[in-house]
Every structure is written in C-alpha cells, then in structure tokens.
Motif scaffolding. Structure first.
Motif, PDB file in Angstrom:
ATOM      1  N   ALA A 245     -40.480   6.832  17.788  1.00 42.74           N
ATOM      2  CA  ALA A 245     -41.228   7.384  18.896  1.00 42.74           C
ATOM      3  C   ALA A 245     -42.544   8.576  18.338  1.00 42.74           C
ATOM      4  CB  ALA A 245     -40.220   8.617  19.691  1.00 42.74           C
ATOM      5  N   ASP A 246     -42.395   8.949  17.104  1.00 45.62           N
ATOM      6  CA  ASP A 246     -43.434   9.694  16.875  1.00 45.62           C
ATOM      7  C   ASP A 246     -44.457   8.754  16.004  1.00 45.62           C
ATOM      8  OD1 ASP A 246     -42.295  12.060  17.172  1.00 45.62           O
ATOM      9  OD2 ASP A 246     -41.350  12.573  15.268  1.00 45.62           O
ATOM     10  N   ASP A 247     -44.100   7.590  15.624  1.00 45.99           N
ATOM     11  CA  ASP A 247     -44.917   6.624  14.943  1.00 45.99           C
ATOM     12  C   ASP A 247     -45.996   6.096  16.074  1.00 45.99           C
ATOM     13  OD1 ASP A 247     -46.229   4.950  13.507  1.00 45.99           O
ATOM     14  OD2 ASP A 247     -44.533   3.626  13.323  1.00 45.99           O
ATOM     15  N   ARG A 248     -45.543   5.522  17.137  1.00 47.79           N
ATOM     16  CA  ARG A 248     -46.138   5.336  18.138  1.00 47.79           C
ATOM     17  C   ARG A 248     -47.080   6.071  18.881  1.00 47.79           C
ATOM     18  NH1 ARG A 248     -47.882   0.614  17.718  1.00 47.79           N
ATOM     19  NH2 ARG A 248     -49.244   1.049  19.485  1.00 47.79           N
ATOM     20  N   LEU A 249     -46.517   7.345  18.887  1.00 46.86           N
ATOM     21  CA  LEU A 249     -47.297   8.497  19.608  1.00 46.86           C
ATOM     22  C   LEU A 249     -48.672   8.734  18.843  1.00 46.86           C
ATOM     23  CD1 LEU A 249     -47.298  10.797  21.754  1.00 46.86           C
ATOM     24  CD2 LEU A 249     -45.988  12.064  20.316  1.00 46.86           C
ATOM     25  N   MET A 250     -48.455   8.981  17.292  1.00 46.11           N
ATOM     26  CA  MET A 250     -49.539   8.828  16.679  1.00 46.11           C
ATOM     27  C   MET A 250     -50.589   7.894  16.564  1.00 46.11           C
ATOM     28  SD  MET A 250     -47.818  10.944  13.275  1.00 46.11           S
ATOM     29  CE  MET A 250     -46.761   9.765  12.863  1.00 46.11           C
TER      30      MET A 250
ATOM     31  N   ILE B 139     -46.106  12.862   6.334  1.00 46.16           N
ATOM     32  CA  ILE B 139     -45.752  11.621   6.999  1.00 46.16           C
ATOM     33  C   ILE B 139     -45.085  10.526   5.761  1.00 46.16           C
ATOM     34  CG2 ILE B 139     -47.980  10.810   6.773  1.00 46.16           C
ATOM     35  CD1 ILE B 139     -47.693   9.049   9.355  1.00 46.16           C
ATOM     36  N   GLU B 140     -44.090   9.758   6.144  1.00 49.08           N
ATOM     37  CA  GLU B 140     -43.790   8.996   5.375  1.00 49.08           C
ATOM     38  C   GLU B 140     -44.615   7.733   5.024  1.00 49.08           C
ATOM     39  OE1 GLU B 140     -39.601   7.833   6.293  1.00 49.08           O
ATOM     40  OE2 GLU B 140     -38.765   9.589   5.418  1.00 49.08           O
ATOM     41  N   ASP B 141     -44.338   6.847   3.968  1.00 45.64           N
ATOM     42  CA  ASP B 141     -45.239   5.756   3.580  1.00 45.64           C
ATOM     43  C   ASP B 141     -45.161   5.053   4.344  1.00 45.64           C
ATOM     44  OD1 ASP B 141     -43.183   5.468   2.233  1.00 45.64           O
ATOM     45  OD2 ASP B 141     -43.756   5.544   0.219  1.00 45.64           O
ATOM     46  N   ASN B 142     -43.978   4.748   5.110  1.00 46.44           N
ATOM     47  CA  ASN B 142     -43.682   3.354   5.695  1.00 46.44           C
ATOM     48  C   ASN B 142     -44.390   3.356   7.207  1.00 46.44           C
ATOM     49  OD1 ASN B 142     -42.232   5.561   7.046  1.00 46.44           O
ATOM     50  ND2 ASN B 142     -40.267   4.676   7.013  1.00 46.44           N
ATOM     51  N   LYS B 143     -45.446   4.372   7.485  1.00 41.81           N
ATOM     52  CA  LYS B 143     -46.161   4.475   8.770  1.00 41.81           C
ATOM     53  C   LYS B 143     -47.542   4.312   8.368  1.00 41.81           C
ATOM     54  CE  LYS B 143     -42.659   7.305  10.716  1.00 41.81           C
ATOM     55  NZ  LYS B 143     -41.890   7.394   9.532  1.00 41.81           N
ATOM     56  N   PRO B 144     -48.062   3.031   7.893  1.00 43.61           N
ATOM     57  CA  PRO B 144     -49.506   3.073   7.441  1.00 43.61           C
ATOM     58  C   PRO B 144     -50.590   3.122   8.677  1.00 43.61           C
ATOM     59  CG  PRO B 144     -48.269   0.832   7.359  1.00 43.61           C
ATOM     60  CD  PRO B 144     -47.332   2.014   7.602  1.00 43.61           C
ATOM     61  N   ASP B 145     -50.119   2.576   9.713  1.00 45.22           N
ATOM     62  CA  ASP B 145     -51.043   2.452  10.744  1.00 45.22           C
ATOM     63  C   ASP B 145     -51.298   3.820  11.437  1.00 45.22           C
ATOM     64  OD1 ASP B 145     -51.196  -0.096  10.551  1.00 45.22           O
ATOM     65  OD2 ASP B 145     -49.698  -0.608  12.127  1.00 45.22           O
TER      66      ASP B 145
END
Length: 957
Positions: free
Chosen positions: A182-187, A214-220
């Motif tokens: 949810a936070d990944d897509r929100l960002m 932020i963790e390194d598994n969210k590069p986008d």
C-alpha cells in the motif's frame, strides 16, 4: 567526534538484534496503480478505530448525513472522531463484528448510501505556514487522523508530544510486512502529496533533520520521491537493507539513528518522532483539501484474488464487498481471509467485517500458498525464537509464563516490549503460536491494570472525600465554638448569665410541677376510699385481727365497675349518634340492681340509635306510590311492618333486662319495661315519617283498599311478634311431669283465664284510637271502622276454630296430650269439654264486643275529639304503657291461679262424665288436644289484635 545528525548525513546506518527474511510476495500487487473500490450500498463504521477512547455519538437513527460529516466527537487528546464516508441515512446504531483478533463485536453506526456522494462542510487551509502548530494539530485531530501504519495511534497526540522534544523526524516508508504494498504504490502514484504532507509535519514539529526510511526493495518509489524532494526541504531519503521487521518504529529508529528506545517507552523519549507515509498523505488532504480521513489505501492480494492490487476503500466498507468486486475465488477446502500480512495478520470469522483506519491489507491465500498451522508441539529449547526476536526478549520463557498465567513473571521479562511481529513463531520448529500467547497475556494484564487503576482512583476519591468531610466538620465545630464563645462573652458583658440560669430554673420547676400534678390527678373519691381502706387495715393490724376488713375495697371496686360501664355506654352513644349527653336511666341510684337495669336500658337505646342511622328506603317507596295508589298502599304497609319488626326485635332484646328488674321489684320492672318499649316504638315511628303522607293520600283515594293494606301489614307484624315471644310450653311440660292429669287440667284453665284477661284489655285500647281524630275527623272515622272490622274478623276466626275441630299439625302437642289421654280417658274427656266450653265463651265475648262497637254519633264524636284535643300525647303513651303492664300482671296472676287449680269440683266432673260416657276415649283425647290448640291460637290472635291496636294508637300519636 561527529554528532548523530552528521553521521546520518554521511550515510551511516545501524542494525538491530534479530530479524528474519521471509518471502516478500510483493510483486503480485505492486505493479498496478491504485484504484477506487467504489461506494457500497451499506457502510458499517465502528466507533473505535484507533488506540484510545471512543467518541460520543452525535447522530441518531434516521438522520441524513453528508460526506465528511462528523458522527462522533471527543474532547480528549486520545479520542478522534469518525466521519461519514459518503452521504446517506443512518439506519442503525448497533453492535457488529469488527476487525479484531478476538472476533468480538462492538458498537457501530450503519449508513445506507444514497448514491449521491455529496460533500458536507469542508475546512481547508491554503497557506499552512501562517498557522500556528497548535491550530494545525487541532485540525488534524478534528479530521480523525490516526496512524495508518497499523498501530492506530492518534497523530495529533503524537505531534503534540513531539513539539520541542525531538530533533529528528522519520517518515516510515520501509513497509517490511510480506504481501503489503500500500505505501509503495502510494509513494509511486501520489509522491507529490506525500512530500507536501511531510512539509506540513516539518512545520509543526520543526526538526533539525527529516529522514525518509525506505527499504531497498522499492526502487520505483525511491526514484519518484527523489524527483519531488529539493534541497530546501531538508529531507533525507535513506535506503535501508530489507530485513523484517525493520518497519517497526523502534527498529527503524535503531537502524537510522543508532538510538535505542527504552523499555515501555516511545521514540520521542530519545528525540525522534516517527510518522507513516500514509499518515503524511492524510495530513496533506486534511490541511490543504479539508478532507477528513474517510478512506485509505488497502492492498488486495493472495492467489484467491484474480484481480490483485491496491485500492482506495471507504472506511466501513464490508470486506465481502471487496471480495465480490475483485473476483475472489476461495479455496475449496480451507477458505481464509486475513486482515494484515502473513506474519502479523489475523484470520476473520466471516467476511462481513468492515474496513477500518488500521486495515492496510486483505490477504486471501490458497492452502499451498500459505500452509495452515499444524498442531502445536512441545518446546525443544532450541533458542531460535530468542535469536530472531528484534526486541531482544526470551520468547520461550514468556510463552511458558503466559501459559501458566504467571503474569507477574511476564511483566518481569518485559512482555510489553514485544511488537508482535511474529518472527519467533515463524522460526519455531515446534510451530508454537507464540504471538497468540503474548496477545492473550497482554490483554489479561491490561485488564487487571485497568481494574487496579480504577480501584486506586476510587480509593483516592474516597480519601479525598473523607478528608474534605473531616475538614468541613472541623470548620463547623470551630465556627460553632467561636460563636458560642462570642455569645458567652456578650452575655457576660451584659449580665445575661443570670437570666439564662433563671430561665433554666423556671423550666425545671414547671417540669417538676407537671410531674406532681400528674400524680395528684387521682379522683378524690378513689383517693379517699383508698385512704379509708388503708386506715382500716392498719387498725385491724393494731387490733390483732387476722382477717382485714375489705368492705371499703369492695365498694371501691364496685365504684370502678360502675364508672367503666358509664364510659362504655357514653362511648357507644357517641359513636352511634354523636351525642355525649348522659341519659337519665344511666344516673346512679345507689342500688346495684337498678344500676344494672339502667345500663341495659342505655345499651338498648344505643342499638336503637344505630338502627336510626341505617339508610332509609322509604322515600323511594313513597315516590312509587304516586304512580300507582294500590302499589303505594302495599309498599306503605310493608314499610310499617318492617319498622314494627325492628321495634319488636329491640323489645325482645330488652326482655332479659325486664327479667332482671322483676327480680328486684315486679312493679318497677314492669314500668321500666313499658317505658323502654314506648321509646322503641317512638324510634320506629321516627324511621317511618315519610310513609304517613302516602297512607293519607291512599285513604282519600280508596279507604277500603287502604284499610285492607294496613290490616295486612299489622297482621304480618303480629306474626313476627309471636315468633319473638317466649314460649310457655316448656313450663307446661314441666308441670306435666309432676302429675299428667292435674297438669293438663291446670294448663287448660290457665289458658282460658289468659284469653279472658286479654279480651278484657282489648276494649281499653279503643279510647286511644279515638285520639287519632285530633288531626282529621274523617281519618278518625276510618281508623274506628278498621278497628271494628278487625274485632269482627277476630271473633269470626275464634268461632270457626271452635266449631271446626280439625287435626292440629303440631306434633309435640299431640304427643303430650295423647300420653295424657292414655293415663285416664275420663279426665281427658272432661278437660276437652271444659276447653270447648271456654273457647265458645271467649268467641261469644269477642262477638259481643264487635257488635257493640258501633259508629258514634257526630255530636259524641265531636265531644270526644274535643276532650282528646286537650290530652297530651306523651301522657297518652304513658297511660297506654301502664295499661299494658296491668294486662301482663293480670295474665301472670291468672297463670298462678291455674297452677293452684289442681282439680275440678267433683260435681262438674261427674256431670261431664255422664254426658261423655258413650264417647270413645281415644277420640275424646284427640278432640281435647285439638280444642286446646285452637283455643290457644284464638287467644294469641286476640292478644295480638289488642297489642297492635295499642301500638298503632301510639304511632299515630
């Protein structure tokens, strides 16, 4: 040595104890942008969607609400309101199942959507830099914003506690939980709004450094955030290694700053405040757009969903609506729906559970995707859980104490430092659900602590109340004491002490006098009698007499008894008639017998007064008489009969008194009885005053019918009087026991004399009847005619009884007389002949009286009326009473003569025997009995006629 901030800026990172690396499974839901789930037909909003207290409901069932309208309110910092996610109508306020590991229900507000989705009033702040931090915090609180990372801590309360106490602001964008994106897509989709929200938080807290972890598994997401952050923002984006649970606030603070939060303390205690990415986005919407928290981003993931991704879901949306909207296909054998991730989530009891502010993921896994927990096995003390625990706890010891319900040991081993990340259960080879044990123990300890806190508050309130009451009491006592001292000083200065003492002395003297007066209130006569008795006893003792003289005490007791009787009679008279006057009969005469007679007469008068108080039914009868003269006459007769019967009953009650009087003096007893009967008749006359006018009217309409009705009434009254008269047969039976033959003859002679005496007294009543002519000569003539008709009828009945010797129905009389006849047939025949002769003689005398009772000429009637007009009605009543007393005395004398008459003369007996020689003895006995019975009946009828005539005359007078 470099400071912490300089070390952070140089890119230094730290690490925390433990942690695990489970499969992430994030890519299945993070590839698609956020969608809008839509508005369901019905929304269920729990009142408590955060950590803290519930708000007060400000809506009722049936109210129509708009989108963004507050449904609750609260004035405390740990309470945030709930808002309507859409426009619609409140249909219910009831308990529904909520998203909680316990699966319990809580109070919820149910809204039916109207489909318009109309906004209510919105309050926005275009330039937040001009506002004070406190105003922005209040706006955030009124917007209902709580921590959207999963904990649900009120944002306004956290910001309020961080002002002036923190130097580092951390934005938590790690999102370490598997499956959740949810936070990944929100960002990625709303990076600009997220950064704007961070700027607002910076304006409120004013930190020295802002870090986005932020963790390194969210590069986008990292790339997009860097595009929207400038150097002026002083926001540092720090990428950290992927490790579970690095997204926990304490672990994230440790990783980014190297500071370790103490046990059971918050991050603000080390100068750091942590906010979630979703919270920053909600703050921006609340401050700049004026939108309260009515929706949030929810991840829909798991192999059971055909359409996976992230959606904006309205708060209160049923999960069943999301399952239906995004092609949910449950597992055939083990269908499951989990709120949260695979490690910290919990399974729902059913799908009709609403989305809340803390719901960030809906996981619907297949059985192969997420295996079910198998049976719990015993701990093997491998210490894998202790190595994986990020909080450096001893999970196996905590599980043991929690299972044993040793909650003191649980607190000793810092159970509340557990963040319930599930790392221990994930690595446990025995598959022990450790987190469930910890949650249950925490809930039990929290409840006990709450009870203890309530008890402590109650104790403090009680002690404060007790202290206040004692303080008030002491103040009152001091105030009263001071006032008393002031009064004493004032009295002493003005000489008032002597006056007070004198007043107290007077009061005591009055009390002593009243006590003395109470003891001296004895009656003088009683006191004198007691003194005399004591004197006599003393004299007797001095004289040496063994037996004291108690005559004075006996007189004293008699005096007390007399006074008691007087009080009782007075009380009865007061209750019945309301009169307190003492009757003349109740006066003391000095004779005990006369006093008893007077008391009995007083009681009879009391009964008479009670009868007078009974409700009268005669006015109704008089009204009926106006409609029909015949019925009126009958009704009047019945009323008079009832009154006479009541008077006779009173007369029968006074007979014992008369008998007592007769023992003392026969003459005086007769006079007293006559007076009592006269008073009883007078009372009966007073009870029927309303019937006389009706009788007079009836007499004018038809004198014959009126006379007949009056005769019928008097006949009924005579019959009732006969029933009440004492029977003389027992006395005859006693005589017969002495000598049957002599007793039979004596009884026949006595009855004949009694009839003769009654006939002689009957003419005396005619002068009394003539007194009725005082009011009206016509009425007097009618009364005289009625009296003559009665006399003729009585004579005819006596004659018929003498001629027709029919069998008598009285079994007792026939039995006695038959026994007498068996003793001596001859004497029985003689007695029968004598009885028949006397009966014929009585009938002839009655006939002669009737023949001689002719109407008087008018001149004589006027003369009699003139003479009677001067007569006093009271004297006439007394004369009538005296006449009746004489008649009774004559009857008693006749009875005594009959008792003395033991046998007839021999000459008469022989003559009768010669005539009856041929008669059958048995028939003669029967005939004698029948004749005697008829003679008795005729005598009684004649006597009744005489008494009734006298009573009627008294009533008319």
């Amino acid at each position: 040595m470099l400071s912490i901030i300089e070390q952070i800026k140089q890119g230094q990172l730290w690490d925390f104890h433990g942690g695990i690396h489970p499969p992430e499974n994030k890519t299945i839901s993070s590839n698609a942008p956020i969608q809008h789930a839509g508005v369901p037909q019905q929304l269920v909003l729990p009142l408590k969607q955060h950590i803290g207290a519930k708000g007060d409901i400000i809506v009722t069932v049936g109210d129509r609400v708009l989108k963004g309208q507050p449904l609750t309110k609260g004035d405390i910092a740990m309470c945030v309101p709930v808002h309507a996610p859409t426009s619609g109508t409140i249909t219910a306020i009831e308990e529904r199942t909520i998203a909680h590991p316990s699966g319990l229900s809580d109070l919820c507000i149910v809204i039916d959507s109207d489909g318009d989705d109309l906004w209510g009033e919105q309050t926005s702040i275009a330039d937040y830099t001009t506002k004070a931090p406190s105003d922005l915090i209040e706006q955030i609180r009124l917007s209902g914003i709580a921590g959207l990372g999963g904990a649900g801590f009120p944002t306004s309360r956290k910001l309020q506690g961080g002002i002036g106490n923190v130097d580092i602001l951390i934005i938590n964008a790690a999102e370490c939980e598997p499956y959740i994106t949810a936070d990944d897509r929100l960002m990625q989709d709303y990076a600009e709004e997220v950064i704007e929200g961070i700027r607002i938080l910076q304006h409120i807290v004013k930190p020295k450094l802002t870090i986005i972890g932020i963790e390194d598994n969210k590069p986008d997401a990292i790339r997009i955030l860097e595009q929207h952050v400038s150097e002026d923002d002083q926001i540092l984006i720090r990428v950290i290694p992927t490790k579970y649970p690095s997204g926990s606030s304490k672990q994230l603070v440790k990783v980014l700053t190297g500071r370790e939060v103490p046990s059971q303390a918050r991050s603000t205690s080390v100068g750091v405040i942590v906010q979630n990415v979703g919270t920053a986005f909600a703050v921006k919407r609340a401050i700049i757009n004026g939108e309260p928290l009515i929706e949030r981003v929810v991840t829909l993931t798991g192999e059971a969903f055909k359409q996976r991704g992230n959606v904006f879901a309205r708060l209160g949306t049923p999960i069943s609506y999301l399952l239906d909207s995004f092609s949910y296909q449950p597992d055939k054998k083990y269908p499951r729906v989990i709120i949260g991730g695979s490690l910290m989530g919990f399974t729902l009891p059913h799908s009709n559970v609403p989305i809340t502010k803390m719901t960030n993921c809906v996981l619907a896994p297949k059985r192969k995707e997420l295996p079910l927990n198998t049976h719990e096995m015993a701990c093997i003390r491998c210490s894998a859980c202790a190595e994986a625990c990020p909080s450096s706890l001893l999970p196996q010891q905590l599980q043991w104490y929690a299972k044993d319900q040793d909650y003191d040991k649980c607190e000793e081993y810092n159970l509340f430092d557990c963040i319930e990340c599930g790392a221990c259960a994930y690595v446990c080879p025995s598959e022990i659900p450790l987190v469930q044990y910890y949650r249950q123990a925490k809930a039990e300890i929290t409840e006990r602590q709450q009870d203890a806190a309530n008890a402590e508050r109650a104790r403090l309130r009680f002690e404060a109340k007790t202290a206040r009451m004692e303080r008030d009491k002491a103040e009152r006592e001091n105030r009263f004491k001071k006032a008393a001292d002031d009064r004493r000083k004032e009295m002493s200065s003005s000489g008032g002490d002597d006056a007070v003492a004198a007043a107290i002395a007077r009061v005591k003297a009055k009390q002593a006098e009243s006590a003395t007066a109470t003891t001296d209130k004895k009656k003088p006569a009683v006191a004198a009698a007691i003194a005399r008795a004591k004197a006599k006893q003393a004299a007797a003792q001095q004289a040496g007499n063994d037996v004291p003289d108690n005559t004075e005490m006996a007189k004293l007791r008699e005096e007390r008894k007399r006074q008691a009787r007087e009080r009782k009679a007075a009380l009865q008279a007061e209750q019945n008639g309301g009169s307190t006057e003492t009757p003349p009969e109740a006066q003391v005469s000095g004779d005990p017998k006369k006093d008893a007679v007077a008391a009995a007469i007083a009681r009879a008068k009391a009964r008479k007064a009670a009868q007078q108080n009974k409700p009268q039914t005669e006015p109704v009868e008089s009204q009926q008489a106006e409609a029909d003269p015949k019925k009126a006459a009958v009704a009047a007769a019945v009323a008079r009969a009832k009154a006479r019967k009541a008077a006779q009953q009173n007369e029968s009650q006074t007979e014992p008194v008369e008998s007592q009087q007769a023992e003392a003096d026969p003459k005086k007893a007769a006079v007293a009885a006559a007076v009592a009967r006269a008073k009883a008749r007078k009372a009966a006359q007073q009870n029927e005053p309303q019937t006389e006018p009706a009788e007079n009217q009836q007499a004018e309409v038809d004198p014959k019918k009126a006379a007949v009705a009056a005769a019928v009434a008097r006949a009924k009254a005579r019959k009732a009087a006969q029933q009440n008269e004492p029977q003389t047969e027992p006395a005859e039976n006693q005589q017969a026991e002495v000598d049957p033959k002599k007793a039979a003859v004596a009884a026949a002679v006595a009855r004949a004399k009694a009839r003769k005496a009654a006939q002689q007294n009957e003419p005396q009543t005619e002068p009394v009847e003539s007194q009725q002519a005082e009011a009206d000569p016509k009425k007097a003539a009618v009364a005289a005619a009625v009296a003559r008709a009665k006399a003729r009828k009585a004579a005819q009945q006596a004659k018929e009884l003498a001629d027709n010797a029919e069998p008598l129905p009285e079994s007792q009389t026939e039995t006695v007389e038959a026994q007498q006849a068996e003793v001596d047939p001859k004497k029985a025949a003689v007695a029968a002949a004598v009885a028949r002769a006397k009966a014929r003689k009585a009938a002839q005398q009655a006939k002669e009286l009737a023949d001689n009772a002719e109407p008087l000429p008018e001149s004589q009637t006027e003369t009699v009326e003139a003479q009677q007009a001067e007569v006093d009605p009271k004297k006439a009543a007394v004369a009538a009473a005296v006449a009746r007393a004489k008649a009774r005395k004559a009857a008693q004398q006749a009875k005594e003569q009959a008792d003395n008459a033991e046998s007839l003369p021999e000459s008469q007996t022989e003559t009768v025997e010669a005539q009856q020689a041929e008669v059958d003895p048995k028939k003669a006995a029967v005939a004698a009995a029948v004749a005697r019975a008829k003679a008795r009946k005729a005598a009684q009828q004649a006597k009744e006629q005489a008494e009734k005539a006298t009573q009627q005359n008294n009533e008319d007078n």
